[in-house]
Design a protein around this motif. Structure first.
Motif, short mmCIF file in Angstrom:
data_model
loop_
_atom_site.label_atom_id
_atom_site.label_comp_id
_atom_site.label_asym_id
_atom_site.label_seq_id
_atom_site.Cartn_x
_atom_site.Cartn_y
_atom_site.Cartn_z
N ILE A 162 67.07 -4.58 24.83
CA ILE A 162 66.31 -3.70 26.10
C ILE A 162 67.55 -3.01 26.98
O ILE A 162 67.28 -2.01 27.31
CB ILE A 162 65.81 -4.99 26.72
CG1 ILE A 162 64.41 -5.33 26.30
CG2 ILE A 162 65.31 -4.58 28.20
CD1 ILE A 162 63.77 -6.79 26.69
N GLY A 163 68.67 -3.75 26.99
CA GLY A 163 69.76 -3.08 27.74
C GLY A 163 70.16 -1.82 27.19
O GLY A 163 70.22 -0.90 28.01
N VAL A 164 70.30 -1.53 25.80
CA VAL A 164 70.68 -0.25 25.33
C VAL A 164 69.52 0.70 25.46
O VAL A 164 69.78 1.82 25.89
CB VAL A 164 70.76 -0.58 23.76
CG1 VAL A 164 70.82 0.84 23.00
CG2 VAL A 164 71.92 -1.15 23.57
N GLY A 165 68.29 0.23 25.39
CA GLY A 165 66.98 1.02 25.81
C GLY A 165 67.15 1.50 27.13
O GLY A 165 67.00 2.79 27.36
N LEU A 212 68.15 5.96 31.17
CA LEU A 212 69.05 6.41 32.29
C LEU A 212 69.97 7.75 31.92
O LEU A 212 69.94 8.37 32.73
CB LEU A 212 69.84 5.20 32.74
CG LEU A 212 69.15 4.29 33.56
CD1 LEU A 212 70.07 3.24 33.96
CD2 LEU A 212 68.64 4.81 34.81
N GLY A 213 70.43 7.42 30.82
CA GLY A 213 71.43 8.74 30.34
C GLY A 213 70.65 9.90 29.96
O GLY A 213 71.17 11.05 30.29
N GLY A 214 69.61 9.78 29.33
CA GLY A 214 68.57 10.75 29.33
C GLY A 214 68.05 11.56 30.37
O GLY A 214 67.99 12.74 30.60
N MET A 247 68.92 15.24 31.76
CA MET A 247 67.92 16.46 31.99
C MET A 247 68.05 16.85 33.54
O MET A 247 67.79 17.98 33.67
CB MET A 247 66.44 15.80 31.98
CG MET A 247 66.25 15.41 30.50
SD MET A 247 64.58 14.68 30.03
CE MET A 247 63.45 16.18 30.65
N ILE A 248 68.31 16.02 34.55
CA ILE A 248 68.56 16.43 35.84
C ILE A 248 69.80 17.38 35.94
O ILE A 248 69.66 18.61 36.52
CB ILE A 248 68.73 15.12 36.86
CG1 ILE A 248 67.56 14.33 37.04
CG2 ILE A 248 69.32 15.60 38.09
CD1 ILE A 248 67.48 13.05 37.67
N ASN A 249 70.84 17.13 35.26
CA ASN A 249 72.07 17.83 35.29
C ASN A 249 71.82 19.04 34.68
O ASN A 249 72.17 20.43 34.98
CB ASN A 249 73.26 17.28 34.70
CG ASN A 249 73.81 16.17 35.58
OD1 ASN A 249 73.79 16.20 36.71
ND2 ASN A 249 74.49 15.28 35.05
N SER A 250 71.04 19.19 33.46
CA SER A 250 70.70 20.50 32.77
C SER A 250 69.91 21.25 33.41
O SER A 250 70.13 22.68 33.50
CB SER A 250 70.07 20.27 31.41
OG SER A 250 69.20 19.39 31.59
#
Length: 99
Positions: free
Chosen positions: A76-79, A84-86, A90-93
């Motif tokens: 769950i933590g990795v997910g 969050l990373g994705g 997407m926000i930065n791109s």
């Protein structure tokens, strides 16, 4: 009441317990009558009742081991980190395309 006491009563041996006032009481007749009463109520033999009682006592003495959920929590933590990373990517791109 222990399994040894039940077995002793079944075999006709006297079973004593410490009663009120420190005196020993013979509970064999009570145990035998309760076993017969349960057997009649459930339409089983006293041997079948004793086997059921023994299985219940063993189950109470050996409760099932608790399941280890560590891998589930790690997953769950990795997910969450991937999501969050994705989202941040997407926000930065999208910001860099608008500039």
């Amino acid at each position: 009441m222990t399994w040894a006491q039940i077995e002793a009563a079944k075999k006709g041996k006297d079973v004593y317990i410490q009663g009120q006032g420190g005196q020993k009481e013979n509970i064999t007749p009570i145990l035998v009558s309760k076993l017969k009463e349960q057997a009649e109520t459930q339409q089983k033999t006293t041997t079948e009742i004793l086997k059921m009682m023994q299985a219940q006592m063993q189950q109470q003495q050996n409760p099932p081991a608790k399941k280890d959920n560590t891998l589930m929590y790690v997953g769950i933590g990795v997910g969450v980190l991937v999501l969050l990373g994705g989202g941040i990517y997407m926000i930065n791109s999208s910001k860099s395309k608008n500039n």
